[in-house]
Design an enzyme around this catalytic site. Structure first.
Site, PDB file in Angstrom:
ATOM      1  CG  ASP A  67      -0.263  -0.369   2.521  1.00  0.00           C
ATOM      2  OD1 ASP A  67       0.975  -0.307   2.580  1.00  0.00           O
ATOM      3  OD2 ASP A  67      -0.955  -0.695   3.483  1.00  0.00           O
ATOM      4  CG  ASN A 135      -8.705  -1.283  12.053  1.00  0.00           C
ATOM      5  OD1 ASN A 135      -7.767  -1.896  11.548  1.00  0.00           O
ATOM      6  ND2 ASN A 135      -9.247  -0.221  11.494  1.00  0.00           N
ATOM      7  CG  HIS A 137      -5.682  -1.954   8.776  1.00  0.00           C
ATOM      8  ND1 HIS A 137      -5.824  -0.844   9.567  1.00  0.00           N
ATOM      9  CD2 HIS A 137      -4.364  -1.998   8.467  1.00  0.00           C
ATOM     10  CE1 HIS A 137      -4.655  -0.252   9.714  1.00  0.00           C
ATOM     11  NE2 HIS A 137      -3.746  -0.930   9.062  1.00  0.00           N
ATOM     12  CD  GLU A 142      -8.764   1.179   7.775  1.00  0.00           C
ATOM     13  OE1 GLU A 142      -8.672   0.253   8.604  1.00  0.00           O
ATOM     14  OE2 GLU A 142      -8.219   2.293   7.948  1.00  0.00           O
TER      15      GLU A 142
HETATM   16  C1  GLP Z   1      -0.391   0.586   8.497  1.00  0.00           C
HETATM   17  C2  GLP Z   1      -0.089  -0.262   7.264  1.00  0.00           C
HETATM   18  C3  GLP Z   1      -0.323  -1.729   7.505  1.00  0.00           C
HETATM   19  C4  GLP Z   1       0.310  -2.146   8.811  1.00  0.00           C
HETATM   20  C5  GLP Z   1      -0.341  -1.394   9.935  1.00  0.00           C
HETATM   21  C6  GLP Z   1       0.219  -1.753  11.306  1.00  0.00           C
HETATM   22  O1  GLP Z   1      -1.691   1.070   8.549  1.00  0.00           O
HETATM   23  N1  GLP Z   1      -0.838   0.139   6.126  1.00  0.00           N
HETATM   24  O2  GLP Z   1       0.197  -2.466   6.411  1.00  0.00           O
HETATM   25  O3  GLP Z   1       0.165  -3.535   9.004  1.00  0.00           O
HETATM   26  O4  GLP Z   1      -0.131  -0.009   9.733  1.00  0.00           O
HETATM   27  O5  GLP Z   1       1.332  -0.970  11.580  1.00  0.00           O
HETATM   28  P1  GLP Z   1       2.363  -1.270  12.712  1.00  0.00           P
HETATM   29  O6  GLP Z   1       3.156  -2.428  12.240  1.00  0.00           O
HETATM   30  O7  GLP Z   1       3.182  -0.031  12.824  1.00  0.00           O
HETATM   31  O8  GLP Z   1       1.581  -1.565  13.949  1.00  0.00           O
END
Ligand code: GLP
Length: 241
Positions: A67, A135, A137, A142
């Site tokens: 993404d 959440n 995702h 989402e």
């Molecule tokens: C972002 C990314 C996700 C990732 C998530 C969790 O929103 N788009 O791909 O898994 O954050 O992030 P973190 O690993 O910092 O908790």
């Protein structure tokens, strides 16, 4: 779904890096799907070390990131292209031409179509590595009433904007939209690897493993994947018993 639990986040990262390196050793021209966020950083550090030590060669590897924020150019400090360069690509012998991050500027709809075509042209994804949002995702998919299929534009939820504001000057600076592989894109990968560490992720992991398979927790789709591995530290696994 195979679940492996490790005492510390460092050991979880060691396991994830080992699994990714094994994939590349078995198939030097592997196509690997990659995430951003804090979860993969330690894994990337270990992969860079393995590359430096001559254990694993990235020269024939192709990557596709999950993404990118809509509206951020690749050189913006919070763009996921910049994150990937700084955390992995600049530290391994990968050909940058073979690294793909969705493009969140210009005609983003057209960029999304082109991204799916590029994945198909590369022969599909062999191993999709990912983190998980608080959440549930995956990528930027989402919670919703239906699973997304192909790469497209996503409206970020307040929960995700709140979680990601730590990287920006304020919550107002967090982009409201992202371009993300769909859950269908992720599910079409031949193998998947999800890493989650820390107590912030424990509830999402409990729902992923024990709750219903539902687009309300996008990561739960992985329960239907034939070759899914989940790597956790003890804190992320703490609500599983
Ligand atoms: C972002 C990314 C996700 C990732 C998530 C969790 O929103 N788009 O791909 O898994 O954050 O992030 P973190 O690993 O910092 O908790």
């Amino acid at each position: 779904m195979q679940i492996h639990v490790y005492q510390t986040p460092e050991l979880a990262a060691e396991a994830a890096a080992t699994l990714i390196a094994s994939e590349i050793l078995a198939k030097p021209n592997a196509v690997i799907g990659l995430p951003t966020g804090s979860s993969p950083v330690e894994t990337y550090r270990r992969l860079a070390r393995m590359n430096r030590d001559g254990v694993v060669d990235f020269s024939k590897v192709t990557t596709f990131n999950l993404d990118e924020y809509v509206g951020l150019k690749g050189d913006h400090p919070q763009s996921y292209r910049r994150f990937m360069n700084e955390n992995l690509f600049d530290h391994v012998n990968i050909d940058k031409e073979n690294t793909h991050v969705p493009c969140g500027i210009g005609d983003v709809e057209a960029n999304a179509v082109a991204y799916e075509e590029a994945i198909a042209a590369a022969g599909g994804i062999d191993l999709q590595f990912m983190g998980i949002g608080r959440n549930g995702h995956i990528g930027f998919n989402e919670p919703a009433d239906a699973y997304t299929d192909v790469t497209g534009i996503i409206e970020l939820t307040p929960s995700t904007i709140d979680a990601n504001k730590r990287f920006f000057d304020s919550a107002d600076d967090v982009p409201r939209k992202a371009i993300s592989m769909g859950v269908g894109t992720i599910m079409r990968a031949r193998k998947t690897l999800l890493i989650a560490t820390g107590s912030d992720k424990a509830e999402a992991i409990r729902t992923l493993v024990k709750g219903p398979v539902s687009p309300k927790l996008p990561a739960s789709a992985l329960r239907m994947h034939a070759n899914a591995v989940i790597i956790l530290d003890a804190a992320a696994a703490s609500l599983l018993d």
